[in-house]
Write a protein that holds these residues in place. Structure first.
Motif, short mmCIF file in Angstrom:
data_model
loop_
_atom_site.label_atom_id
_atom_site.label_comp_id
_atom_site.label_asym_id
_atom_site.label_seq_id
_atom_site.Cartn_x
_atom_site.Cartn_y
_atom_site.Cartn_z
N ASP A 85 0.83 -1.20 0.00
CA ASP A 85 0.00 0.00 0.00
C ASP A 85 0.87 1.25 0.00
O ASP A 85 0.62 2.20 -0.74
CB ASP A 85 -0.90 0.00 1.25
CG ASP A 85 -2.36 -0.11 0.90
OD1 ASP A 85 -2.67 -0.24 -0.30
OD2 ASP A 85 -3.20 -0.07 1.82
N GLU A 86 1.87 1.24 0.85
CA GLU A 86 2.75 2.40 0.99
C GLU A 86 3.92 2.35 0.01
O GLU A 86 4.49 3.40 -0.33
CB GLU A 86 3.30 2.46 2.42
CG GLU A 86 2.22 2.52 3.51
CD GLU A 86 2.80 2.36 4.90
OE1 GLU A 86 4.04 2.22 5.01
OE2 GLU A 86 2.01 2.38 5.87
N ASP A 87 4.29 1.15 -0.42
CA ASP A 87 5.53 0.98 -1.18
C ASP A 87 5.34 -0.08 -2.27
O ASP A 87 5.88 -1.18 -2.20
CB ASP A 87 6.63 0.55 -0.18
CG ASP A 87 7.98 0.33 -0.84
OD1 ASP A 87 8.23 0.93 -1.90
OD2 ASP A 87 8.78 -0.46 -0.30
N PRO A 88 4.56 0.23 -3.31
CA PRO A 88 4.29 -0.78 -4.34
C PRO A 88 5.53 -1.20 -5.12
O PRO A 88 5.54 -2.28 -5.72
CB PRO A 88 3.28 -0.08 -5.26
CG PRO A 88 3.46 1.38 -5.01
CD PRO A 88 3.86 1.50 -3.57
N SER A 89 6.57 -0.39 -5.09
CA SER A 89 7.80 -0.75 -5.81
C SER A 89 8.76 -1.58 -4.95
O SER A 89 9.88 -1.85 -5.38
CB SER A 89 8.51 0.52 -6.29
OG SER A 89 8.88 1.34 -5.19
#
Length: 503
Positions: free
Chosen positions: A473-477
């Motif tokens: 959610d916060e860090d899709p990469s």
């Protein structure tokens, strides 16, 4: 008394019964799975593609359900195909990318998705890439192959036996090589070099595309393949014609089975390397051959939609469009995909690729289109292709034997957009293992060097000596490892992964 009256009544009752049963059977939708090869989440227009248009796929999405968190089971082809058809994770069979002469990897005695649909009254067909092995040992390509799609549950098959970059470069229909001249028998070899077609490493002047050291065997149609081959000249495919041949066979199958429920597994070769676009599609994108074959693949999808519409079947056909693993730019052939990709992001916002445990390795473009039952929209349900077996069994009122489809779970309501509830835990197989739990993503530690053949493909497979944990959610990469900050989450996911692997 008129003795014909009771007879007429009986005949009428029988006809009513037959008609009722026919209608009941017809209530089951036709099922078409369009399975693309190496297509990334971001490789279609509706998911943000840049430099190539996919109008036929986008139309399916606009009239169907576009999934944002649906996954293949593995980041490579053979394992994903195995799981799709068997409902079982590929590691249970030690499935890996097969050579072109490998034996059938699916146990003919186990239940499969097509066998289940046969029991439900479906005619079943596969057209396209197989890559699950054939025969039970060394294959004699000059006779009917004894084990293949028929034994797995398909009534009809027209195959690329393995992949376009592997010999033999022939089509196989109902387990016999198409157009084979008995006076020019086929011999195939992996490992031992055999005289026959020229070898790429000796004759680079013959090549349309240059290759890495792994693809320098038999040169056929100007393409150097993995493996060596002799004979079968009249049976050889022409790469530029493959999309037309496969689309014609698939649409013919639809036409021939229009009056009864059918299951078509349309398994495209595109966009796997070698990427050889037909002249109709050359320069149809700004990305060179990789973009051109995306456009070519989209055309093939359109042919299926048109064939269904022509027969009046589109309304009651459940179409599932998806891919077998994440995208790859450089997979052995020099077609300048890395240099020409521009602003296009094959995996969308997600990290990873084919061969990788990161998210883009298994998060697939996935569209479900069934106008009669599925409302247009998007779904964020967490789903895996391994569950299609149990989900479709539920749809057509079939029970799965206890020992079959051991990893497949029924999420038919989610697949049809009637629920947003998907899996609590989802396994992602690669050269290590990933596990999803909601928005958490865990990657199992692997303290081994990355093999050179993966390094040469510019792929990060996700190897790391410590656990990796990401909040998508916060860090899709997947750029910030949060394992140290969330030990309780790591412990829970490690325990779940262990239970899956030891089941």
């Amino acid at each position: 008394m008129n003795i014909l009256t009771p007879l007429k009544s009986a005949v009428f009752a029988v006809l009513i019964c037959i008609a009722f049963n026919a209608c009941a059977q017809r209530a089951n939708p036709n099922i078409v799975i369009i399975y693309v090869d190496d297509l990334g989440y971001g490789d279609i227009g509706v998911n943000g593609a840049i430099g190539v248009e996919t109008p036929h796929i986008d139309k399916l999405a606009s009239n169907g359900l576009n999934f944002t968190d649906a996954h293949c089971s593995a980041s490579t082809c053979t394992p994903s195909r195995y799981s799709l058809l068997t409902g079982s994770y590929a590691f249970r069979r030690k499935a890996h990318i097969l050579e072109g002469d490998a034996p059938l990897i699916i146990d003919p005695n186990m239940g499969t998705l097509p066998k289940m649909l046969q029991k439900a009254g479906y005619n079943t067909g596969i057209v396209g890439k197989w890559h699950l092995g054939l025969g039970n040992g060394k294959i004699d390509w000059n006779k009917k192959i004894p084990l293949g799609p028929e034994e797995v549950g398909f009534d009809y098959s027209f195959l690329i036996p393995a992949t376009g970059d592997r010999v033999p470069c022939v089509f196989v229909e109902n387990q016999e090589v198409v157009n084979l001249d008995p006076n020019d028998p086929i011999t195939v070899s992996y490992g031992t070099r055999i005289e026959g077609y020229p070898w790429g490493f000796q004759h680079p002047e013959l090549l349309k595309q240059h290759t890495d050291p792994y693809h320098q065997g038999a040169v056929i149609n100007g393409i150097s393949r993995i493996g060596y081959m002799k004979g079968g000249k009249e049976a050889l495919w022409v790469d530029e014609e493959i999309p037309f041949v496969l689309s014609d066979k698939a649409t013919a199958y639809i036409d021939e089975n229009k009056d009864n429920p059918f299951f078509l597994y349309f398994s495209l070769h595109d966009i796997h390397q070698p990427r050889i676009a037909n002249i109709k599609f050359v320069e149809s994108s700004t990305m060179g051959p990789r973009g051109d074959v995306i456009a070519q693949m989209d055309w093939c999808v359109g042919q299926i939609s048109k064939a269904l519409e022509k027969q009046g079947l589109l309304e009651n056909t459940l179409m599932i469009f998806t891919s077998d693993n994440g995208p790859i730019l450089d997979d052995g052939y020099l077609d300048y995909a890395r240099e020409l990709v521009g602003d296009h992001k094959p995996g969308g916002v997600y990290r990873g690729s084919k061969y990788s445990a990161y998210e883009a390795g298994t998060r697939m473009p996935t569209i479900v289109h069934w106008p009669k039952e599925v409302k247009a929209g998007t779904s964020s349900a967490l789903l895996s292709q391994v569950d299609l077996y149990a989900s479709l069994a539920s749809l057509v009122n079939q029970k799965i034997a206890k020992d079959d489809g051991v990893d497949s779970k029924n999420f038919i309501d989610a697949w049809l957009g009637k629920s947003s509830k998907g899996r609590e835990f989802l396994l992602e197989e690669a050269y290590t293992y990933g596990l999803r739990m909601g928005n958490w993503k865990y990657i199992m530690p692997k303290d081994k060097p990355v093999p050179n053949w993966i390094v040469q493909k510019f792929v990060d497979p996700g190897f790391h000596p410590e656990p990796q944990l990401f909040n998508l959610d916060e860090d899709p990469s997947e750029s910030k490892n949060m394992a140290d900050e969330n030990p309780e989450v790591v412990a829970k996911m490690e325990a779940e992964l262990k239970s899956i692997l030891e089941k």
